[in-house]
Write a protein that holds these residues in place. Structure first.
Motif, PDB file in Angstrom:
ATOM      1  N   GLU A   3      28.435   5.972 -20.027  1.00 13.68           N
ATOM      2  CA  GLU A   3      28.081   7.183 -20.760  1.00 13.68           C
ATOM      3  C   GLU A   3      27.100   7.957 -19.898  1.00 13.68           C
ATOM      4  O   GLU A   3      26.142   7.398 -19.382  1.00 13.68           O
ATOM      5  N   LYS A   5      24.965  11.902 -19.505  1.00 17.70           N
ATOM      6  CA  LYS A   5      24.572  13.173 -20.111  1.00 17.70           C
ATOM      7  C   LYS A   5      24.272  14.162 -19.000  1.00 17.70           C
ATOM      8  O   LYS A   5      23.583  13.830 -18.034  1.00 17.70           O
ATOM      9  N   ILE A  23      25.957  18.014 -22.332  1.00 20.25           N
ATOM     10  CA  ILE A  23      27.345  17.559 -22.340  1.00 20.25           C
ATOM     11  C   ILE A  23      27.325  16.045 -22.175  1.00 20.25           C
ATOM     12  O   ILE A  23      26.714  15.536 -21.241  1.00 20.25           O
ATOM     13  N   TYR A  25      29.488  12.695 -21.497  1.00 21.76           N
ATOM     14  CA  TYR A  25      30.745  12.187 -20.949  1.00 21.76           C
ATOM     15  C   TYR A  25      30.838  10.691 -21.204  1.00 21.76           C
ATOM     16  O   TYR A  25      29.844   9.985 -21.132  1.00 21.76           O
ATOM     17  N   ASN A  28      34.003   9.872 -17.597  1.00 22.91           N
ATOM     18  CA  ASN A  28      34.433  11.160 -17.056  1.00 22.91           C
ATOM     19  C   ASN A  28      35.275  11.984 -18.027  1.00 22.91           C
ATOM     20  O   ASN A  28      35.942  12.921 -17.626  1.00 22.91           O
ATOM     21  N   GLU A  29      35.255  11.651 -19.294  1.00 20.67           N
ATOM     22  CA  GLU A  29      35.914  12.422 -20.349  1.00 20.67           C
ATOM     23  C   GLU A  29      34.818  13.018 -21.223  1.00 20.67           C
ATOM     24  O   GLU A  29      33.884  12.322 -21.624  1.00 20.67           O
ATOM     25  N   ILE A  30      34.941  14.296 -21.560  1.00 16.26           N
ATOM     26  CA  ILE A  30      33.924  14.940 -22.387  1.00 16.26           C
ATOM     27  C   ILE A  30      34.026  14.420 -23.815  1.00 16.26           C
ATOM     28  O   ILE A  30      35.095  14.423 -24.410  1.00 16.26           O
ATOM     29  N   LYS A  31      32.893  13.973 -24.344  1.00 13.02           N
ATOM     30  CA  LYS A  31      32.829  13.480 -25.721  1.00 13.02           C
ATOM     31  C   LYS A  31      32.234  14.536 -26.646  1.00 13.02           C
ATOM     32  O   LYS A  31      32.706  14.743 -27.743  1.00 13.02           O
ATOM     33  N   GLU A  51      39.998   4.247 -24.078  1.00 12.74           N
ATOM     34  CA  GLU A  51      39.277   4.491 -22.825  1.00 12.74           C
ATOM     35  C   GLU A  51      38.772   3.187 -22.219  1.00 12.74           C
ATOM     36  O   GLU A  51      38.834   2.992 -21.009  1.00 12.74           O
TER      37      GLU A  51
END
Length: 110
Positions: A3, A5, A23, A25, A28-31, A51
């Motif tokens: 995780e 930020k 933001i 992540y 590498n995927e935006i949460k 994931e």
């Protein structure tokens, strides 16, 4: 799982101007994206378990090629590092599983 930020300036639809946003992540995927000024938060649907399994599969499936590449680069160093790895690997595996479990637990509640 990882995780992270990131702080960035984005255009906020509520504030109608460029404001600082956080933001979050996961691998590498935006949460989520949250405006620091008005606290408007946009959550993005992300299957945390999927994931986790995707990352785990990638780590396991690429391990043989990474080991092969490592011993081709420097066989002596590879052989000398095996005892340390045998001792450290269980610890690092437990550490990885515990950190992933915390992230999964945190986002499954929401």
């Amino acid at each position: 799982m990882k995780e992270s930020k990131v702080e960035s300036y984005l255009h906020c639809t509520k504030c109608k101007e460029e404001t600082p946003h956080i933001i979050i992540y996961i691998n590498n995927e935006i949460k989520s994206v949250e405006c620091e000024t008005c606290q408007q938060k946009q959550e993005i649907e992300l299957n945390i378990i999927k994931e986790f399994y995707k990352e785990l599969y990638n780590r396991i499936s690429t391990k043989p090629s990474r080991i092969t590449q490592e011993y081709k680069q420097d066989l002596n160093h590879f052989i000398l590092s095996i005892p340390k790895r045998v001792i450290r690997k269980p610890y690092s595996a437990v550490k990885y599983i515990n950190s992933s479990r915390k992230i999964i637990k945190n986002y499954k509640k929401k």
